[in-house]
Design a protein around this motif. Sequence first.
Motif, PDB file in Angstrom:
ATOM      1  N   LYS A 525      30.048  40.042  46.470  1.00 45.56           N
ATOM      2  CA  LYS A 525      31.295  40.704  46.105  1.00 45.56           C
ATOM      3  C   LYS A 525      31.714  40.340  44.684  1.00 45.56           C
ATOM      4  O   LYS A 525      31.428  39.247  44.188  1.00 45.56           O
ATOM      5  CB  LYS A 525      32.417  40.307  47.078  1.00 45.56           C
ATOM      6  CG  LYS A 525      32.100  40.570  48.545  1.00 45.56           C
ATOM      7  CD  LYS A 525      31.837  42.036  48.833  1.00 45.56           C
ATOM      8  CE  LYS A 525      31.683  42.328  50.314  1.00 45.56           C
ATOM      9  NZ  LYS A 525      30.481  41.752  50.923  1.00 45.56           N
ATOM     10  N   VAL A 526      32.403  41.269  44.059  1.00 45.67           N
ATOM     11  CA  VAL A 526      33.057  41.025  42.772  1.00 45.67           C
ATOM     12  C   VAL A 526      34.483  40.588  43.068  1.00 45.67           C
ATOM     13  O   VAL A 526      35.217  41.263  43.791  1.00 45.67           O
ATOM     14  CB  VAL A 526      33.056  42.290  41.897  1.00 45.67           C
ATOM     15  CG1 VAL A 526      33.857  42.059  40.618  1.00 45.67           C
ATOM     16  CG2 VAL A 526      31.632  42.710  41.570  1.00 45.67           C
ATOM     17  N   ASP A 527      34.882  39.440  42.529  1.00 48.54           N
ATOM     18  CA  ASP A 527      36.233  38.926  42.770  1.00 48.54           C
ATOM     19  C   ASP A 527      36.647  38.040  41.598  1.00 48.54           C
ATOM     20  O   ASP A 527      36.273  36.868  41.537  1.00 48.54           O
ATOM     21  CB  ASP A 527      36.285  38.135  44.079  1.00 48.54           C
ATOM     22  CG  ASP A 527      37.694  37.641  44.406  1.00 48.54           C
ATOM     23  OD1 ASP A 527      38.649  38.121  43.775  1.00 48.54           O
ATOM     24  OD2 ASP A 527      37.826  36.771  45.299  1.00 48.54           O
ATOM     25  N   TYR A 528      37.379  38.634  40.665  1.00 48.72           N
ATOM     26  CA  TYR A 528      37.903  37.870  39.527  1.00 48.72           C
ATOM     27  C   TYR A 528      39.373  37.536  39.769  1.00 48.72           C
ATOM     28  O   TYR A 528      40.140  38.373  40.252  1.00 48.72           O
ATOM     29  CB  TYR A 528      37.756  38.655  38.223  1.00 48.72           C
ATOM     30  CG  TYR A 528      36.355  38.624  37.660  1.00 48.72           C
ATOM     31  CD1 TYR A 528      35.887  37.504  36.987  1.00 48.72           C
ATOM     32  CD2 TYR A 528      35.504  39.713  37.806  1.00 48.72           C
ATOM     33  CE1 TYR A 528      34.596  37.470  36.461  1.00 48.72           C
ATOM     34  CE2 TYR A 528      34.219  39.697  37.277  1.00 48.72           C
ATOM     35  CZ  TYR A 528      33.775  38.577  36.614  1.00 48.72           C
ATOM     36  OH  TYR A 528      32.501  38.545  36.084  1.00 48.72           O
ATOM     37  N   LYS A 543      43.256  32.902  31.138  1.00 55.60           N
ATOM     38  CA  LYS A 543      42.178  32.200  31.841  1.00 55.60           C
ATOM     39  C   LYS A 543      41.814  32.992  33.080  1.00 55.60           C
ATOM     40  O   LYS A 543      42.665  33.336  33.899  1.00 55.60           O
ATOM     41  CB  LYS A 543      42.607  30.782  32.231  1.00 55.60           C
ATOM     42  CG  LYS A 543      41.484  29.967  32.865  1.00 55.60           C
ATOM     43  CD  LYS A 543      41.910  28.530  33.152  1.00 55.60           C
ATOM     44  CE  LYS A 543      40.755  27.732  33.740  1.00 55.60           C
ATOM     45  NZ  LYS A 543      41.147  26.329  34.052  1.00 55.60           N
ATOM     46  N   VAL A 544      40.519  33.289  33.205  1.00 57.96           N
ATOM     47  CA  VAL A 544      40.013  34.098  34.314  1.00 57.96           C
ATOM     48  C   VAL A 544      38.924  33.313  35.032  1.00 57.96           C
ATOM     49  O   VAL A 544      38.093  32.666  34.395  1.00 57.96           O
ATOM     50  CB  VAL A 544      39.450  35.451  33.814  1.00 57.96           C
ATOM     51  CG1 VAL A 544      39.006  36.316  34.988  1.00 57.96           C
ATOM     52  CG2 VAL A 544      40.487  36.174  32.961  1.00 57.96           C
ATOM     53  N   GLN A 545      38.949  33.381  36.350  1.00 58.09           N
ATOM     54  CA  GLN A 545      37.953  32.682  37.166  1.00 58.09           C
ATOM     55  C   GLN A 545      37.167  33.691  37.989  1.00 58.09           C
ATOM     56  O   GLN A 545      37.728  34.588  38.605  1.00 58.09           O
ATOM     57  CB  GLN A 545      38.640  31.679  38.101  1.00 58.09           C
ATOM     58  CG  GLN A 545      37.677  30.931  39.015  1.00 58.09           C
ATOM     59  CD  GLN A 545      38.402  30.057  40.037  1.00 58.09           C
ATOM     60  OE1 GLN A 545      39.609  30.162  40.196  1.00 58.09           O
ATOM     61  NE2 GLN A 545      37.662  29.202  40.720  1.00 58.09           N
ATOM     62  N   ASN A 546      35.836  33.524  38.000  1.00 62.16           N
ATOM     63  CA  ASN A 546      34.982  34.373  38.835  1.00 62.16           C
ATOM     64  C   ASN A 546      34.830  33.699  40.196  1.00 62.16           C
ATOM     65  O   ASN A 546      34.144  32.690  40.336  1.00 62.16           O
ATOM     66  CB  ASN A 546      33.615  34.561  38.172  1.00 62.16           C
ATOM     67  CG  ASN A 546      32.753  35.563  38.925  1.00 62.16           C
ATOM     68  OD1 ASN A 546      33.068  35.962  40.046  1.00 62.16           O
ATOM     69  ND2 ASN A 546      31.654  35.966  38.309  1.00 62.16           N
TER      70      ASN A 546
END
Length: 1010
Positions: A525-528, A543-546
């Motif tokens: 899954k894609v989940d940012y 700030k972004v977290q994968n």
Amino acid sequence: MMSAANLRLFFFSWLVFSAFAGFSQNYFQQTVNYQIDVTLDDENHFLHGHILMEYTNNAPHALEEIFIHAMPNAYQKKTALYKQIVEMDKGKAHLFNDPDNLGFMDSLYFEIDGNHHEHSIYEGHPDVLKIKLSEKLPPGSTIRINTPFRVKIPSAMISRLGRIGQDYMITQWFPKPAVYDHEGWHPYPYLTIGEFFSEFGRFEVNITLPHNYYLGSTGVLQNEEEWGRITRRIHETASGSLSNLKGPINSSKFNKTLTYIQDSIHDFAFFASKTFLIESDTIQIDGKEVISLAMYQPGNSKNWSNIGVKHISRAVKFYSDEVGSYPYKYVTAIDGTIAAGGGMEYPMVTIIGNMTGPTLDRVIAHEVGHNWFYGMLATDERRFPYLDEGMNSHIEKKYMEKYYPNEGMFGDIKAFGFQHFKKKDEHYLTYKLSGSWNTDQPMNLPADEYSELNYGSVVYAKSAVAWDHLRGYLGEEVFMEAMHHYFKTWRFRHPGPEDVRRSFEEISGKDLSWFFEDIVTTTKKVDYRIVSVKEENGQLIVKVQNKGGIEAPVHLAFMNFESVDGFKPKYDPKKVVMSHWEEGFSGSKTFTYPSEGANIVVQNPDNQSIDIFPHNDAATLKGASFRRTTFGMIPHLDNREELRHMATPWLGGNAGDGFMMGLMFHNTSVFGRKFQYYASPTYGVGSNQMVGLAGLTYRWFTHSSSWLENIEFNAEVSRFHTNSEATAGESSMELDYYHRFNPSMVFHFKRKNRKKNFNHKAGIQMRWIQIFNEVQLIDPMQTNLFAHEVFYQFERKNYNHFQTGHFGVELVGQDHELLPTFSNNKINFTYEYGRRYFKDNFIKMRIFSGFMTPAANTALNPFGYTLSAWSGVEDYRRDEFFFNRAGNTSQYLQQEGGFLVHTNIRAYSSMNTVRLKFDLPYLPLSIFGEGAFFDAPGTASGDNASWKTHYSTGIIFDIIPDIFSIGLPLIHDDELSAMVDDLQPKFINRIRFSLKLRELSPSKLLRNIF
């Protein structure tokens, strides 16, 4: 001199070109030209025909055999189509019991270049024939295959080919060679879910039928007289003079023969009715005239009149701009019954089900769009449906965005949170149904490996959103250039996944492994998550977290609201001040942008990304939560801007608490959530006390695991009163109640075959039950019971399927605080199997075998195996809701021995029982028989146990299968009969009912769906 970047791009382009050139040398496709003469017998519902096929071998090697599709033969029992329909079971399986509903193809007599060739059935599929060539067919050579054929036209209720009265849907109807390519032959049997793969060529088809039929067909009509008749019908339709036209209409005694010709197509279909109304429109595509035709029934005039034909023309223009020019002269849409789905496509013609409004426009656009994705870009739909349905659904999604940008998902309806979504979001939400529960499948599977739910939510919906994600990342200009390049390179050919990837990487100059290797081929899954946003020196630092399993590009949009204090902002595209696509990454990453006055950042702002987890997609400069907390009685669809909590009134009752009323607080959703809760404080009128239950569930979705779907951590507490009876010799009332605490951990395993509707799980759970006995004249007494379990279950108990089954193993440890002598362990095996034998009637079997560690075998032991199904007294675990737990035996729960007849027989070492249950046709009534073999306890003085047997038979009324049934045991062995006469002397007391209310809990219902 080239820069380093240009040099890298040059070498990348050279590698791509070299790979493409090498592949092109190996690519070939066969050519098949057809001449077909067919006559419709509308009195007996037959087609009588003759076909001549010119087959050219363009392979670099000789052929020794040819496979032929004879698809009408699929409309019989024991075919692949029949098995799929039975497995899906939408109430169609019974259609195969009536010979008049079935179809077939016979009278085949194949001659090849004048010599007769025998044919055989391939691998047990009567709709796939094999012809062994008497001489090998060399490369570049052509043979002429001809045969007569006869087709019995089946009921249209089964699948695509069919009839309703004297309206005909003639599809997949003639003998047709299977595709042969560099991978070999593709002799696919016909399926209703799973479409087609055919060779291109030229068709000349002569159709003879009664004169008063109108046809919508593939190809260009060659008869000027018939076109004049159609033109008159168009004028009559426009004038409204046919508004009262009704069928049935007697067929003309005179026949006509209509000729249709078309090059560069791979299939041919026609639709015939005597009551069609017809409208036409003309559009220009690259300077060429294209005629749109809408043919509809008078009863659907309000939906189609002056609307349908405009939708057809608009769709042709839109797809021509998006993909490539429409090359044919006609495009036709038919209003009719379509048993295989909402619409079905064929070259130049499509049939549309009963649709209205924007949905009609959507389906017409989608089916017209298949002239590109299927018609001209003829991918192997059976093996790679995402290249056909998925790419087409993506363009359809863009169509809806353009023409219905502000249309609510369900019009003006704002209940259930629909106001947060538009028409364009339907694919996103559909994919989320299975994706959020982690029950989806990869996009690149063959069609017949998908569950029915995933065929829609993955092949159509996930694919559409995935292509949208790629489009957003590449940008409109590059994406459309790549799409046009793909179309120009591969139209009238059979492209595969590698060809699509090559086209998009060649044009974009980018490595798209994240798309073609992760999103397409896995269920990762894609989940940012937006961790934080702050402003420093006129710069926004985000700030972004994968948190997902794919390093997909991430889309960030920034909005400017005058204030975020005192209200919760929502995403508004009109307030976006800047937008950025960033390359994918793992872990966390910080991005810096000029502030531009923005104070809110949103990830996946327009649901263009395949990220289906909206709860962590936004943040504000002041740290305010982007999501509102709302309350109400009605659940809402999960969305980025709202966290919904529900409070629902409910009523109930039992013998101890009497009439009960309360509120159920919960956050249940149709989408898979990590955290769910429920709490139901309830007032018991009879007990005059507060009772109820509450529970928490945390699901850890293992999106990257190949074998584990999720792990559930559950905790449930409950309190209810069990009885209210006069104490012996006293006028006071006795009141028993219990507290129950039940923590558990459950592992849900992934299904290797998602078409099979089952649950596969293992887990551990503990029950701690405090039982209180309050009597006014003596001190209260408290008892603690403990049950610890390790269990494994493989369950398939959906009665919409041909077979049902359940296998469970329990390892149970039990402790009694006041009776420690009786603490013991059990291992229980339960096997249930059912097989449908007629419509919705089953023959079912249940086998139970249990063994326990030695314990004092006296009547005081509360844990001995019961021969009978549990009543409220025996349900020491308090797992089910009983109206009366204090000795009433009317309600039962089929546990342990499971005999319907109530007895006080127990076993303390082993219990083995079997039940056979036979549903009677046409009645909600079953007869059953059950037998037991177990160790009977000895006497209190220590006699050894002896092995005993018992049997019982009776009838059961299944009011709601698996939920509510009423049973009556009738015949027993002598010992049981004597015991029944003693325990239930009144006949009415022998009637028992089962009501499993826990099966109706939202979590269980959702689990059965997903």
